[in-house]
Every structure is written in C-alpha cells, then in structure tokens.
Design a protein around this motif. Structure first.
Motif, PDB file in Angstrom:
ATOM      1  N   TRP A   1      -0.667  -6.376   7.528  1.00 17.77           N
ATOM      2  CA  TRP A   1      -0.158  -5.154   6.909  1.00 17.77           C
ATOM      3  C   TRP A   1       1.359  -5.024   7.003  1.00 17.77           C
ATOM      4  CZ3 TRP A   1       2.126  -1.436  10.142  1.00 17.77           C
ATOM      5  CH2 TRP A   1       1.964  -1.656  11.513  1.00 17.77           C
ATOM      6  N   LEU A   2       1.968  -5.573   8.043  1.00 17.39           N
ATOM      7  CA  LEU A   2       3.428  -5.482   8.140  1.00 17.39           C
ATOM      8  C   LEU A   2       4.100  -6.304   7.050  1.00 17.39           C
ATOM      9  CD1 LEU A   2       4.027  -5.664  12.014  1.00 17.39           C
ATOM     10  CD2 LEU A   2       4.364  -3.691  10.517  1.00 17.39           C
ATOM     11  N   CYS A   3       3.492  -7.409   6.680  1.00 11.69           N
ATOM     12  CA  CYS A   3       4.065  -8.253   5.630  1.00 11.69           C
ATOM     13  C   CYS A   3       4.053  -7.534   4.286  1.00 11.69           C
ATOM     14  CB  CYS A   3       3.289  -9.565   5.533  1.00 11.69           C
ATOM     15  SG  CYS A   3       3.918 -10.728   4.304  1.00 11.69           S
ATOM     16  N   TRP A   4       3.105  -6.627   4.085  1.00 12.79           N
ATOM     17  CA  TRP A   4       2.981  -5.951   2.795  1.00 12.79           C
ATOM     18  C   TRP A   4       4.152  -5.001   2.521  1.00 12.79           C
ATOM     19  CZ3 TRP A   4      -2.765  -4.269   3.851  1.00 12.79           C
ATOM     20  CH2 TRP A   4      -3.549  -5.425   3.941  1.00 12.79           C
ATOM     21  N   ILE A   5       4.938  -4.705   3.570  1.00 10.53           N
ATOM     22  CA  ILE A   5       6.103  -3.841   3.369  1.00 10.53           C
ATOM     23  C   ILE A   5       7.061  -4.472   2.363  1.00 10.53           C
ATOM     24  CG2 ILE A   5       8.130  -2.820   4.501  1.00 10.53           C
ATOM     25  CD1 ILE A   5       6.450  -2.703   7.072  1.00 10.53           C
ATOM     26  N   LYS A   6       7.282  -5.771   2.510  1.00 11.91           N
ATOM     27  CA  LYS A   6       8.136  -6.495   1.576  1.00 11.91           C
ATOM     28  C   LYS A   6       7.715  -7.963   1.589  1.00 11.91           C
ATOM     29  CE  LYS A   6      12.931  -6.844   0.024  1.00 11.91           C
ATOM     30  NZ  LYS A   6      14.365  -6.573   0.335  1.00 11.91           N
ATOM     31  N   PRO A   7       6.624  -8.304   0.896  1.00 11.88           N
ATOM     32  CA  PRO A   7       6.054  -9.655   1.002  1.00 11.88           C
ATOM     33  C   PRO A   7       6.931 -10.762   0.451  1.00 11.88           C
ATOM     34  CG  PRO A   7       4.944  -8.376  -0.696  1.00 11.88           C
ATOM     35  CD  PRO A   7       5.833  -7.425   0.040  1.00 11.88           C
ATOM     36  N   ASP A   8       7.943 -10.428  -0.374  1.00 18.35           N
ATOM     37  CA  ASP A   8       8.815 -11.486  -0.897  1.00 18.35           C
ATOM     38  C   ASP A   8       9.950 -11.819   0.062  1.00 18.35           C
ATOM     39  OD1 ASP A   8       9.966  -9.022  -1.247  1.00 18.35           O
ATOM     40  OD2 ASP A   8      10.864  -9.495  -3.197  1.00 18.35           O
ATOM     41  N   ASN A   9      10.016 -11.135   1.217  1.00 13.09           N
ATOM     42  CA  ASN A   9      11.013 -11.437   2.240  1.00 13.09           C
ATOM     43  C   ASN A   9      10.489 -12.574   3.112  1.00 13.09           C
ATOM     44  OD1 ASN A   9      12.291 -11.207   5.014  1.00 13.09           O
ATOM     45  ND2 ASN A   9      13.526  -9.721   3.882  1.00 13.09           N
ATOM     46  N   VAL A  10      11.146 -13.716   3.065  1.00 13.50           N
ATOM     47  CA  VAL A  10      10.632 -14.922   3.718  1.00 13.50           C
ATOM     48  C   VAL A  10      10.537 -14.737   5.230  1.00 13.50           C
ATOM     49  CG1 VAL A  10      11.058 -17.367   4.166  1.00 13.50           C
ATOM     50  CG2 VAL A  10      11.470 -16.420   1.882  1.00 13.50           C
ATOM     51  N   ILE A  11      11.589 -14.232   5.852  1.00  9.68           N
ATOM     52  CA  ILE A  11      11.587 -14.104   7.308  1.00  9.68           C
ATOM     53  C   ILE A  11      10.519 -13.107   7.767  1.00  9.68           C
ATOM     54  CG2 ILE A  11      12.945 -13.369   9.302  1.00  9.68           C
ATOM     55  CD1 ILE A  11      15.396 -14.499   7.985  1.00  9.68           C
ATOM     56  N   LEU A  12      10.404 -11.978   7.082  1.00 11.47           N
ATOM     57  CA  LEU A  12       9.370 -11.000   7.432  1.00 11.47           C
ATOM     58  C   LEU A  12       7.989 -11.635   7.298  1.00 11.47           C
ATOM     59  CD1 LEU A  12       8.575  -8.083   8.164  1.00 11.47           C
ATOM     60  CD2 LEU A  12       8.480  -7.607   5.704  1.00 11.47           C
ATOM     61  N   ALA A  13       7.779 -12.418   6.234  1.00 15.41           N
ATOM     62  CA  ALA A  13       6.485 -13.068   6.037  1.00 15.41           C
ATOM     63  C   ALA A  13       6.210 -14.101   7.129  1.00 15.41           C
ATOM     64  CB  ALA A  13       6.437 -13.725   4.661  1.00 15.41           C
ATOM     65  N   GLN A  14       7.235 -14.851   7.520  1.00 17.69           N
ATOM     66  CA  GLN A  14       7.045 -15.846   8.576  1.00 17.69           C
ATOM     67  C   GLN A  14       6.680 -15.182   9.906  1.00 17.69           C
ATOM     68  OE1 GLN A  14      10.830 -17.935   8.439  1.00 17.69           O
ATOM     69  NE2 GLN A  14       9.899 -19.662   7.359  1.00 17.69           N
ATOM     70  N   LEU A  15       7.237 -14.035  10.165  1.00 13.94           N
ATOM     71  CA  LEU A  15       6.991 -13.355  11.427  1.00 13.94           C
ATOM     72  C   LEU A  15       5.666 -12.603  11.443  1.00 13.94           C
ATOM     73  CD1 LEU A  15      10.554 -11.913  12.201  1.00 13.94           C
ATOM     74  CD2 LEU A  15       9.474 -13.941  13.187  1.00 13.94           C
ATOM     75  N   THR A  16       5.242 -12.064  10.299  1.00 15.77           N
ATOM     76  CA  THR A  16       4.082 -11.175  10.284  1.00 15.77           C
ATOM     77  C   THR A  16       2.888 -11.715   9.512  1.00 15.77           C
ATOM     78  OG1 THR A  16       4.893  -9.992   8.325  1.00 15.77           O
ATOM     79  CG2 THR A  16       5.616  -9.177  10.482  1.00 15.77           C
ATOM     80  N   GLY A  17       3.066 -12.756   8.683  1.00 11.90           N
ATOM     81  CA  GLY A  17       1.957 -13.303   7.915  1.00 11.90           C
ATOM     82  C   GLY A  17       0.960 -14.016   8.809  1.00 11.90           C
ATOM     83  N   SER A  18      -0.287 -14.070   8.356  1.00 12.75           N
ATOM     84  CA  SER A  18      -1.331 -14.692   9.178  1.00 12.75           C
ATOM     85  C   SER A  18      -1.089 -16.184   9.366  1.00 12.75           C
ATOM     86  CB  SER A  18      -2.703 -14.460   8.542  1.00 12.75           C
ATOM     87  OG  SER A  18      -2.805 -15.124   7.296  1.00 12.75           O
ATOM     88  N   TYR A  19      -0.403 -16.840   8.412  1.00 13.32           N
ATOM     89  CA  TYR A  19      -0.082 -18.259   8.561  1.00 13.32           C
ATOM     90  C   TYR A  19       1.275 -18.473   9.219  1.00 13.32           C
ATOM     91  CZ  TYR A  19      -4.151 -19.616   5.864  1.00 13.32           C
ATOM     92  OH  TYR A  19      -5.450 -19.824   5.438  1.00 13.32           O
ATOM     93  N   GLY A  20       1.927 -17.388   9.607  1.00 18.05           N
ATOM     94  CA  GLY A  20       3.147 -17.475  10.387  1.00 18.05           C
ATOM     95  C   GLY A  20       2.853 -17.072  11.822  1.00 18.05           C
ATOM     96  N   LEU A  21       3.728 -16.258  12.407  1.00 22.22           N
ATOM     97  CA  LEU A  21       3.507 -15.814  13.782  1.00 22.22           C
ATOM     98  C   LEU A  21       2.497 -14.683  13.879  1.00 22.22           C
ATOM     99  CD1 LEU A  21       7.103 -15.958  15.321  1.00 22.22           C
ATOM    100  CD2 LEU A  21       5.245 -17.618  15.481  1.00 22.22           C
ATOM    101  N   GLY A  22       2.141 -14.076  12.741  1.00 23.50           N
ATOM    102  CA  GLY A  22       1.042 -13.112  12.721  1.00 23.50           C
ATOM    103  C   GLY A  22       1.277 -11.855  13.513  1.00 23.50           C
TER     104      GLY A  22
END
Length: 755
Positions: free
Chosen positions: A256-277
């Motif tokens: 859900w944190l990634c959905w704030i701005k999913p096109d932001n690479v660093i945010l996605a890497q930190l919060t996406g399930s395939y990143g640091l989650g």
C-alpha cells in the motif's frame, strides 16, 4: 497428570518468570518433576503417559505407510519438474490415513497366522495413534524429491552424459540413507536430552493428539474438543486460501505504501513486495509461514531474527545499494538472478563448451555479476556457519562433553524414562549401515566418475563437523543452517572446472547432514509419542529406499518421454528447481568460486569472505559477558547462529515474508503466550498445523480441479491482474496495473530498468 492439565488448562502462574522470551536453551522452567517434562512447551503439548500395549508394527501400518509414501513420491517428483509445483505434505497424509486406518480396523479379519515361527494378525484391534504416527513419518521424510535425482537429470539433459540407471540408483540411495547412520551418535545428545525440544515436533504431536483425542475432554473442560477445533481451523484455512490462491491473489501482497506514487523507482524499491517490502501486508498464510513458522519458533529465536533482519534488510542492503557497492544500482535491490555487467540476465550457456567452462568465452562475455543483496547474503551464510560451531562450542560444549562422558541417564525426564520400555536400536545397526553406505558411495563415485573417491570422505567429514552444532541450533530454535554454500565453496576451490563433481560433493556433504537431522527429528517425535525406536528405524529405512527409487524412476521416465524437457519449449515441464541446480553447478563448479569470491578474471566479491572471520568472532564477546554478568538475562538470549542465518534465504525469499511472519510471531509466541497462556498451551501449535493443512488441501484442489488443464480462467480485475501484456512497450501505468502488487518498479534497477 490428566489430559486437560497436560494441554495447559491451568496458567501455571508460578512459571511466569520463565516466559519473558520463551527461552529454552539456557533456562529450565521450574523445578524438575519426576512426572513432568522440564520444558514448559513440551509439558503442555506432549502427554506424560504411555500405553506400551498399543499396536504399531502392524500390517495396516506398513500397507498404508508404504502406499502413501510411494504415491506421494511419484506425485511430488512429477510436479517437482513442472513449471508450477505441488507438494503433498505431512498434514494431508495424516488426515487421509486416519479414516482408512479405522476402516481397516473394522473390516480386516482378526484371524491369527503363523509364519516362520512368528505369530501375527492383520487386525490387532483399534487403529492406534502409534500406527498413525509411523504412517505420517514414513511420508514426511520422503515428501520431497531426493536431492541426488537432480544430478542424474543434469547429466542426461544439460551435460549429455548419460549413466546407467544403477549408477543413479546407488547415488540416490547412498545420499538419502547415509545420514541415518549418523543418528546413532546424535541420539544421545539430541533425542534423549530433554532440553533439545525440536519445536516443529510439538506441532506434529499436537496434530496427532488432536486427531486421536477422546470426546470427553470437550465436555469436561467446556471447550471445543481438540479435534473439532483442528477441523474448524482446517476448514477456515481451506476456504480462505481460495482468495490469495485463486480469486484475489493481490491480497497476499498489499504494497500500500508503493501505491502513493508507484512510478517513483526508489519508493517502489523500498516498499514493493519484490523490493524491501516495507509496509507490505501479506494475508496469505504461505507467505507468512514460509520462513518463520511464527507459531512454532520460540519467541527468543524470533527476536534474534528480527534484529538480524532489520540490520541486514533495512540498514546494510540500502547502504550497499544506494552507495553503488559493486555497481549494484544496475541490478534490482533484491534479486537472486545472475547478470552481465550491463544489468541484463546472465546466460550460462554462452560460456560453456562440452560441459566445462570455456575461459575465452567467459572473458569475452564479461564476468558474472549478482546483486549486492545476494553477495551479502552469501557473506551471511559464511558467517552463520562459523557462528554455529563457535556458539554451540561455547554455550553447549560443556553439556555435550558431560553427556558423552556420563551416558544417557543424566538429566532424564519422564519421556526418557517411559522410553526405557522399548529396546533401543543397537549401535552395530548404525555402524553396519554406515560401512555399507560409505563403501557403496566410494565405489559409485569412482566407477562412474562422479567425483574422486577422496571427495566422499571429505564431504562426510564436513557433514560430521557440522551435524551436531546445526542439530543443536535446530532443536532449540527450529532453524537449520544449510551446508550447501560451504560445500560448493570448498570443492569449487579444490577442484575448479568440474560441475558434476561439485554438485555430487555438495549432495554428499549437504544432504547427508539434512537426512541425519530429519531422522533425528522423527526419532524425537517417536520419543514424545512413545514409538519403539527399532520400528521407527526400520520404517524409515525401508520407506526411504522405496521412495527414492520411485523418485529416480519418475524423473528418468519424464526425461525419456517428454520432448524439450527442462526448457521453455517443454512447458509445463520446465524444471525450475533443476535449472537452478544447473546454474549452481556452473557457478560453483565450472566458473568456480575463485572467479566469484576470489581474485581471478574480474571477481569483485572477495570481501564477503570476511564473513567466516566475523561469524567465528561474534559469539565470543557475548559468551564472555554472560560469564561476567550471569544474571543479565538478555545476554544469554543472544543467539548468533539464528541472528545470522534466519534471513539467509533472502534472496530468493522476499523481505515481506519475514516482516509478516514476525508480526504473527509477536501475537502468538509473545502476547498470547504471556497473557493468555491457557489458550496458547492448548491451541497454538494446533492452529499452526490446521492452517498448514487447510492451505495444502486448498492448493491441491485448486491445481487438480481448476488449473491442471488450464480450462478454468478466473476473470481479470484489480485483485487478479492480467499479466499477459506487451511488457516492453507498455506504459508504466499499464505495467503497474499488470503487476501482482501493482508496484512494477519494485523489481527494477535504480534507473527504472528490468533486465
């Protein structure tokens, strides 16, 4: 003690000081009681009564045990080689065999027969819990494909060097059975010692006791019976899993944190399930329990894991990645894949000739690279193994030496005394098995050139060095550090350029250790549930020989009959695990660790080898501090092997597996254990077994009835994204919509690219 008290209806307020972190290793819970276990987790789960007259070595036990074992050996090997695997596991067999056992008890004749002076009957009475446990353990130790089968497939498919079937059969038999011979030494320390509890066995004991519990316990305690509660949990887990497993898979990875701005690479890497989650919520039990077992692992072990996870995943990995250590920004922040220097996926076939590394091709293609998270994880693996030896030597060494000197009657509990009613397995059985296996192993490897004869000796020495320390860690924390990395590493340096030799060495060093501890685990379960050791020995030996033969025959049949097997063109038989095994043979055998962790041909990951030194050093200061400050409890609970190895599977494990597992561990292993002890004692392990069983049944039903032929299609919607899109040309909005967690850049590199 009554059944009700044994299952924890009373809260035992006098023991509350021992509950702070669930310590088992260093503190005995309460005074030694002749009629109770010293350990609270055992006391509230395992009965302190036994009926030696219950039948166990029966026709129906052998018939159902070998029947289920053979069927599951075929099914699991068959699906092991498919793109989407299905593993029929222990709880499923426990449920299916129970009504069949009762049916045979009602229908088989009670006539007594005499054969070669041995009197027996096909139906000695009601189906007993001991027969049921033996059926389950015959299946559990053979639930997965025999490890050495992959060597046979590698030779036939990837290296085009087919050996006779007998060569593969002897290889599989010796690697699967050799470990049993080590149990003769380990049982003194790991089975008979009351302080080596093996938490996983407590779940299994709770499962079997619930399935065989009488109806009177429910009325007497005004609670639902254990069996009724277990079935309710199974039904709820079964029904729920159709959501994350079929209809609504996104519910298992709510980033859900990634959905704030999913096109932001660093945010996605930190919060996406395939990143640091970070912040990712999993409502899928398979993800929650994959690496933590939150209701099984002692809380003190989970606390160590939390500390190691936070430091590694949230401090070390981001620091290494965003500081571009080893050019890691070209690769995803968390990835098990191998890459070229430019960030594209590494094709191992491009650097191979006739099954060996072609150095000229290797240099022209460029050196192999991996993400910084993978490289650092290898360093953790190196550290964890050394920490295991040093920690056990310092904290448990005196007890081990004392137990070796004083024999089996030191620190006995009620369960050890009850087991005296049954003859122990003679030491010469274990010794004879070891001599036969090692002789066959050396002959097999020498005759069919799998590796030099001395490789067998060296591999077994490594297994012998680590088996007791790893067994102690597993018995106390429910975590098992693996030897696959260190065996590949050692032999890769000794004999570089020989991929089959490397995987053969790894199998003898790694699987012998695993099988030894698997048999010890079953012996401990038999210890808790009072199964005669000689019967356990014979059932495990026979079932393993039968099942490993079926594993090999199934794999060879598939290789011989399925075109393009283990390739994308051979779908659905793409052999994902075997391909990983092949890649490991190339990395550690053909390319060899000198080109990965050493100084040859552009290797850059040599600093990870400092893990050996760090792991060996880390436990020493804390051991010294425990001697200086013996009353400081938290010092005694620092467990470096767990702190370093619990997260050793990341990658391929994803960080959100751990965070969600730790959350549920906090609820069950800490909060409920401390504040609702009666409920925890009666139901916690049973809940874990029920959730596992429900998920296993749902997975089988979904696969065999809905997915196997691909005819049933669940409509695509936000919770079940359509992943069949043109990924190269799609916009970022379309890629996010097609990603399971709606966070496409979680697996992108720093520049928003995917190899």
């Amino acid at each position: 003690m009554s059944k009700e008290k044994a299952f924890g209806d009373e809260k035992h307020p006098e023991k509350r000081d021992g509950d702070k972190l669930g310590d088992i290793e260093h503190t005995c819970f309460g005074p030694e009681n002749e009629e109770e276990s010293f350990i609270e987790e055992v006391r509230v789960t395992v009965s302190n009564k036994d009926d030696p007259t219950l039948p166990c070595n029966t026709f129906r036990m052998w018939f159902l045990g070998l029947g289920f074992s053979a069927a599951i050996a075929f099914v699991n090997q068959f699906f092991y080689m498919r793109q989407t695997g299905v593993t029929v596991s222990y709880p499923v067999v426990a449920l299916l065999s129970l009504p069949l056992g009762h049916l045979m008890a009602r229908t088989l004749p009670t006539t007594r027969y005499s054969l070669f002076g041995y009197n027996f009957t096909l139906n000695p009475g009601p189906f007993s819990i001991k027969e049921h446990v033996l059926i389950g353990t015959m299946t559990s130790i053979n639930s997965y494909s025999a490890y050495a089968v992959d060597i046979v497939v590698l030779q036939k498919v990837f290296y085009h060097d087919e050996k006779p079937f007998i060569a593969g059969l002897l290889l599989v038999w010796t690697t699967q059975i050799m470990g049993f011979s080590l149990a003769g030494v380990l049982r003194k320390f790991l089975v008979e010692s009351p302080y080596m509890i093996f938490p996983e066995n407590l779940v299994t004991a709770a499962l079997f006791r619930s399935l065989h519990s009488g109806r009177d316990s429910s009325a007497a305690t005004k609670h639902s019976s254990l069996s009724k509660y277990f079935l309710i949990v199974v039904f709820v887990s079964f029904a729920w899993h159709f959501l994350p497993g079929l209809i609504f898979p996104t519910i298992g990875v709510i980033s859900w944190l990634c959905w704030i701005k999913p096109d932001n690479v660093i945010l996605a890497q930190l919060t996406g399930s395939y990143g640091l989650g970070i912040g990712t919520i999993a409502l899928d039990w398979t993800a929650i329990s994959a690496y933590i077992s939150p209701m099984v692992n002692p809380w003190f072990a989970q606390v160590n894991g939390i500390i190691g996870f936070v430091v590694f995943a949230y401090i070390i990995i981001p620091w290494a990645y965003y500081n571009d250590l080893w050019n890691s920004k070209k690769y995803p922040i968390v990835s098990p894949e191998l890459f070229y220097e430019n960030g594209t996926y590494y094709d191992v076939s491009e650097v191979m000739s006739n099954g060996r590394l072609d150095r000229d091709k290797y240099l022209s293609n460029g050196p192999m690279r991996m993400g910084s998270s993978s490289a650092l994880a290898y360093g953790l693996g190196f550290a964890g193994l050394c920490a295991t030896i040093v920690h056990v030597a310092l904290f448990n060494g005196r007890d081990i030496v004392e137990r070796w000197r004083t024999g089996r009657h030191k620190h006995e509990d009620i369960h050890t005394r009850l087991m005296r009613a049954y003859p122990e397995v003679p030491d010469w059985w274990y010794g004879a098995l070891f001599i036969i296996c090692i002789s066959l192993s050396i002959a097999t490897c020498a005759i069919w050139e799998l590796m030099p004869w001395w490789g067998v000796i060296l591999a077994l020495c490594i297994a012998l060095i680590f088996v007791l320390p790893i067994g102690v860690v597993q018995a106390v924390t429910n975590q098992q550090p693996g030897l696959h990395i260190i065996t590949e590493y050692i032999f890769g340096y000794i004999r570089p350029g020989y991929p089959i030799d490397n995987v053969t060495f790894k199998t003898y060093g790694y699987i012998v250790n695993i099988q030894a501890l698997a048999f010890v685990l079953d012996l401990k379960l038999g210890h808790y549930l009072k199964i005669p050791p000689r019967i356990m020995f014979m059932t495990q030996l026979v079932s393993t020989a039968v099942c490993s033969t079926i594993n090999l025959a199934t794999a060879v049949w598939l290789v011989d009959t399925r075109p393009n097997i283990c390739t994308r063109e051979g779908y659905p038989f793409t052999c994902r695990s075997t391909n990983t095994f092949y890649a490991a043979s190339v990395i550690w055998g053909a390319i060899a660790p000198a080109r990965v962790f050493g100084q040859e041909d552009g290797a850059i990951y040599s600093p990870t080898q400092w893990g050996f030194f760090i792991g060996a050093l880390a436990p020493i200061p804390f051991w010294v501090l425990t001697k200086m400050y013996p009353n400081v409890r938290w010092l005694q609970l620092v467990h470096w092997p767990v702190l370093l190895t619990l997260i050793g599977n990341m990658p391929p494990a994803l960080p959100y597996f751990y965070t969600n597992g730790f959350f549920w561990g906090f609820i069950f292993s800490f909060v409920l254990r401390r504040y609702r002890f009666g409920w925890w004692a009666r139901y916690s392990y049973l809940t874990s077994a029920g959730l596992d069983t429900g998920v296993a049944l749902a997975t089988i039903i979904i696969f065999f009835t809905l997915q196997i032929h691909g005819k049933v299609k669940i409509p695509h919607w936000w919770g079940n994204p359509n992943m069949d899109i043109d990924w190269e040309n799609a916009s970022i909005e379309e890629k996010n919509a097609a990603s399971l967690d709606h966070c496409y850049h979680g697996y992108s590199n720093y520049f928003g690219e995917q190899g």
